[in-house]
Design a protein around this motif. Structure first.
Motif, mmCIF file in Angstrom:
data_model
loop_
_atom_site.group_PDB
_atom_site.id
_atom_site.type_symbol
_atom_site.label_atom_id
_atom_site.label_comp_id
_atom_site.label_asym_id
_atom_site.label_seq_id
_atom_site.Cartn_x
_atom_site.Cartn_y
_atom_site.Cartn_z
ATOM 1 N N SER A 66 45.753 44.421 60.681
ATOM 2 C CA SER A 66 44.677 45.270 61.186
ATOM 3 C C SER A 66 45.245 46.593 61.679
ATOM 4 C CB SER A 66 43.921 44.566 62.317
ATOM 5 O OG SER A 66 42.837 45.358 62.772
ATOM 6 N N ASN A 67 44.528 47.660 61.372
ATOM 7 C CA ASN A 67 44.887 49.014 61.781
ATOM 8 C C ASN A 67 44.178 49.331 63.103
ATOM 9 O OD1 ASN A 67 45.556 51.830 61.723
ATOM 10 N ND2 ASN A 67 45.569 51.760 59.484
ATOM 11 N N VAL A 68 44.313 50.562 63.573
ATOM 12 C CA VAL A 68 43.512 51.005 64.720
ATOM 13 C C VAL A 68 42.076 51.180 64.274
ATOM 14 C CG1 VAL A 68 45.444 52.135 65.870
ATOM 15 C CG2 VAL A 68 44.022 53.443 64.279
ATOM 16 N N GLY A 69 41.174 51.435 65.188
ATOM 17 C CA GLY A 69 39.770 51.648 64.860
ATOM 18 C C GLY A 69 39.417 53.121 64.860
ATOM 19 N N GLY A 70 38.222 53.412 64.370
ATOM 20 C CA GLY A 70 37.736 54.787 64.361
ATOM 21 C C GLY A 70 37.268 55.245 65.733
ATOM 22 N N ILE A 71 36.771 56.459 65.784
ATOM 23 C CA ILE A 71 36.399 57.066 67.062
ATOM 24 C C ILE A 71 35.238 56.326 67.721
ATOM 25 C CG2 ILE A 71 35.511 59.155 68.165
ATOM 26 C CD1 ILE A 71 38.449 59.302 67.370
ATOM 27 N N ALA A 72 34.211 55.987 66.954
ATOM 28 C CA ALA A 72 33.053 55.299 67.547
ATOM 29 C C ALA A 72 33.451 53.946 68.125
ATOM 30 C CB ALA A 72 31.955 55.123 66.497
ATOM 31 N N LEU A 73 34.300 53.205 67.398
ATOM 32 C CA LEU A 73 34.725 51.902 67.897
ATOM 33 C C LEU A 73 35.637 52.059 69.113
ATOM 34 C CD1 LEU A 73 34.388 48.871 67.224
ATOM 35 C CD2 LEU A 73 36.613 49.006 66.071
ATOM 36 N N THR A 74 36.441 53.116 69.130
ATOM 37 C CA THR A 74 37.306 53.365 70.282
ATOM 38 C C THR A 74 36.479 53.652 71.529
ATOM 39 O OG1 THR A 74 39.029 54.242 68.814
ATOM 40 C CG2 THR A 74 39.244 54.720 71.162
ATOM 41 N N GLN A 75 35.395 54.413 71.369
ATOM 42 C CA GLN A 75 34.510 54.660 72.516
ATOM 43 C C GLN A 75 33.837 53.373 72.961
ATOM 44 O OE1 GLN A 75 33.997 57.890 74.178
ATOM 45 N NE2 GLN A 75 33.455 56.244 75.606
ATOM 46 N N GLU A 76 33.425 52.552 72.003
ATOM 47 C CA GLU A 76 32.838 51.256 72.337
ATOM 48 C C GLU A 76 33.829 50.411 73.125
ATOM 49 O OE1 GLU A 76 32.059 47.202 69.887
ATOM 50 O OE2 GLU A 76 30.957 48.924 69.098
ATOM 51 N N MET A 77 35.093 50.435 72.694
ATOM 52 C CA MET A 77 36.136 49.659 73.374
ATOM 53 C C MET A 77 36.321 50.133 74.813
ATOM 54 S SD MET A 77 39.560 50.188 74.405
ATOM 55 C CE MET A 77 39.923 51.637 73.425
ATOM 56 N N LEU A 78 36.344 51.441 75.020
ATOM 57 C CA LEU A 78 36.499 51.977 76.376
ATOM 58 C C LEU A 78 35.328 51.546 77.258
ATOM 59 C CD1 LEU A 78 37.729 55.592 75.514
ATOM 60 C CD2 LEU A 78 39.080 53.824 76.666
ATOM 61 N N ASN A 79 34.128 51.610 76.710
ATOM 62 C CA ASN A 79 32.945 51.197 77.472
ATOM 63 C C ASN A 79 33.004 49.706 77.802
ATOM 64 O OD1 ASN A 79 32.091 53.833 77.173
ATOM 65 N ND2 ASN A 79 30.638 53.371 75.528
ATOM 66 N N PHE A 80 33.434 48.902 76.819
ATOM 67 C CA PHE A 80 33.555 47.460 77.036
ATOM 68 C C PHE A 80 34.576 47.178 78.135
ATOM 69 C CE2 PHE A 80 35.395 43.298 76.351
ATOM 70 C CZ PHE A 80 34.323 42.491 76.032
ATOM 71 N N ALA A 81 35.712 47.871 78.081
ATOM 72 C CA ALA A 81 36.749 47.669 79.100
ATOM 73 C C ALA A 81 36.230 48.003 80.487
ATOM 74 C CB ALA A 81 37.980 48.518 78.767
ATOM 75 N N ALA A 82 35.472 49.099 80.586
ATOM 76 C CA ALA A 82 34.935 49.499 81.888
ATOM 77 C C ALA A 82 33.923 48.493 82.409
ATOM 78 C CB ALA A 82 34.294 50.878 81.773
ATOM 79 N N GLU A 83 33.067 48.013 81.522
ATOM 80 C CA GLU A 83 31.998 47.098 81.933
ATOM 81 C C GLU A 83 32.501 45.689 82.232
ATOM 82 O OE1 GLU A 83 29.446 47.429 78.586
ATOM 83 O OE2 GLU A 83 28.873 49.512 79.044
ATOM 84 N N ASN A 84 33.673 45.340 81.689
ATOM 85 C CA ASN A 84 34.167 43.967 81.815
ATOM 86 C C ASN A 84 35.494 43.860 82.570
ATOM 87 O OD1 ASN A 84 32.297 42.147 79.986
ATOM 88 N ND2 ASN A 84 32.588 44.081 78.880
ATOM 89 N N ASP A 85 35.856 44.908 83.284
ATOM 90 C CA ASP A 85 37.062 44.886 84.124
ATOM 91 C C ASP A 85 38.319 44.524 83.341
ATOM 92 O OD1 ASP A 85 35.806 45.617 86.534
ATOM 93 O OD2 ASP A 85 35.101 43.566 86.820
ATOM 94 N N VAL A 86 38.509 45.167 82.196
ATOM 95 C CA VAL A 86 39.752 45.035 81.441
ATOM 96 C C VAL A 86 40.698 46.132 81.914
ATOM 97 C CG1 VAL A 86 40.814 45.188 79.160
ATOM 98 C CG2 VAL A 86 38.624 43.997 79.451
ATOM 99 N N HIS A 87 41.874 45.733 82.399
ATOM 100 C CA HIS A 87 42.801 46.696 82.987
ATOM 101 C C HIS A 87 44.209 46.505 82.431
ATOM 102 C CE1 HIS A 87 39.884 47.929 86.033
ATOM 103 N NE2 HIS A 87 39.611 46.651 86.216
ATOM 104 N N PRO A 88 44.703 47.472 81.643
ATOM 105 C CA PRO A 88 46.112 47.416 81.276
ATOM 106 C C PRO A 88 46.985 47.434 82.521
ATOM 107 C CG PRO A 88 44.949 49.055 79.959
ATOM 108 C CD PRO A 88 44.011 48.623 81.047
ATOM 109 N N LYS A 89 48.041 46.663 82.493
ATOM 110 C CA LYS A 89 48.992 46.667 83.599
ATOM 111 C C LYS A 89 50.062 47.691 83.274
ATOM 112 C CE LYS A 89 51.230 43.580 86.851
ATOM 113 N NZ LYS A 89 51.348 42.148 87.266
ATOM 114 N N ILE A 90 50.215 48.696 84.133
ATOM 115 C CA ILE A 90 51.074 49.828 83.798
ATOM 116 C C ILE A 90 52.201 49.995 84.812
ATOM 117 C CG2 ILE A 90 49.158 51.013 82.665
ATOM 118 C CD1 ILE A 90 49.027 52.891 85.101
ATOM 119 N N GLU A 91 53.231 50.660 84.346
ATOM 120 C CA GLU A 91 54.332 51.106 85.199
ATOM 121 C C GLU A 91 54.393 52.624 85.088
ATOM 122 O OE1 GLU A 91 59.203 50.642 85.648
ATOM 123 O OE2 GLU A 91 58.042 49.072 84.639
#
Length: 351
Positions: free
Chosen positions: A294-319
């Motif tokens: 699988s490749n990356v997704g297009g712009i519309a799907l990327t925006q959908e992903m960001l919205n999903f992450a915000a609505e569902n408390d998905v948080h990358p763990k960063i340093e």
């Protein structure tokens, strides 16, 4: 043409210590452009792959970085979707033809003319593209993404590559409540994939290599954490999963991993190991399994992903690191010593 300070790398292969601060010129703002003050930029393993191959790919310095988050500083006269002060992001690419069947379908990554990557190669006018290890960038408005207020701006950076890379196959293959999903690897991709699959309603099992990550896997939403070393280990989980997502860039014994799949189960790899992969069609035949990438997704799907992450408390763990820490961060990534994604605080690139 506006100038901006960047961290660039000369064509010296994998000598990461040669990053230096310099000034480049961005293009003048066009009517459909958005100018962005970059606040954070994530580090992706593919940044390192390009840098390591810089001698053979480019004969010029490059500015890496394709997980960009920041604040809109100016907009062109034809831009209506964004305003100065908006929280935005830029991911893997910054232009496409907009006319071919793939662009029209929202899959710009497959543009027939050739998608323009944020820092790999030149744009359609022949001007070199430069990435996010920079104070600012100018991007066509339809390739700019809105960062929801619920997402921390720094945490949003890795979602622009690692996030869409893992969200895309989970969404495409219908992961939902009742799905049984195995995630191979709890690294930069895997810890985000685990959260996405869990929030989609799946029962998630992480397949790792270290007991030290077992508790964190469950914190990210995994029901179980397994270390599979022997044929007996694989047999113990025979036929348990509808979908298996490999996030690791190492050679796997696919014949063993196929044992984990149910009838018509799908194995998908988003990790891209250099080595050729080997498997037997016989190992897939009895249960009519499928192996895909699988490749990356297009712009519309990327925006959908960001919205999903915000609505569902998905948080990358960063340093969080500074710009001068990038060479050491590259080395640590190659040594699998990151917990789980590095993000550069671009305020450390002094004006």
């Amino acid at each position: 043409m506006p100038e901006t300070k960047v961290a660039a790398l000369e064509a010296t292969g994998s000598d990461f210590k040669t990053f230096h601060h310099t000034i480049i010129k961005r293009r003048a703002l066009r009517p459909d452009d958005v100018a962005i003050d970059i606040k954070y930029c994530g580090i992706c393993h593919s940044d390192i792959s390009i840098v390591e191959g810089i001698d053979s790919i480019f004969k010029r310095p490059i500015v890496p970085g394709h997980e960009i988050s920041g604040i809109v500083s100016a907009i062109g006269q034809n831009v209506h979707k964004f305003n100065v002060g908006d929280r935005v992001g830029v991911g893997c690419f910054v232009d496409s033809c907009g006319k071919c069947k793939y662009c029209q379908a929202g899959e710009e990554q497959f543009c027939e003319k050739g998608v323009i990557s944020v820092f790999v190669g030149d744009d359609y006018a022949g001007n070199q593209s430069e990435g996010g290890y920079s104070q600012s960038i100018i991007v066509k408005d339809r390739f700019v993404l809105s960062i929801p207020d619920k997402l921390d701006l720094a945490e949003a950076s890795p979602l622009l590559c690692a996030g869409i890379t893992t969200y895309n196959p989970l969404k495409r293959y219908g992961i939902k409540k009742g799905s049984k999903v195995a995630i191979v690897g709890l690294g930069g991709l895997g810890h985000i994939a685990t959260q996405f699959a869990n929030k989609m309603g799946a029962e998630v099992t992480v397949i790792g290599h270290s007991e030290s990550k077992a508790n964190e896997a469950k914190e990210f939403g995994a029901k179980a954490y397994e270390i599979l070393k022997t044929p007996e280990d694989f047999t113990r989980l025979d036929g348990q999963f509808d979908f298996l997502l490999s996030t690791v860039a190492v050679k796997l014994d696919w014949n063993e991993y196929f044992k984990l799949l149910s009838v018509k189960g799908i194995a998908c790899s988003v990790g891209l190991p250099i080595e050729n992969q080997e498997f037997s069609l016989q190992a897939m035949f009895n249960r009519q399994n499928t192996l895909i990438v699988s490749n990356v997704g297009g712009i519309a799907l990327t925006q959908e992903m960001l919205n999903f992450a915000a609505e569902n408390d998905v948080h990358p763990k960063i340093e969080m690191i500074g710009i001068d820490d990038v060479p050491a961060a590259y080395e640590r990534i190659l040594n699998s010593d990151v917990h789980y994604r590095f993000v550069i605080d671009m305020s450390t690139l002094k004006k």
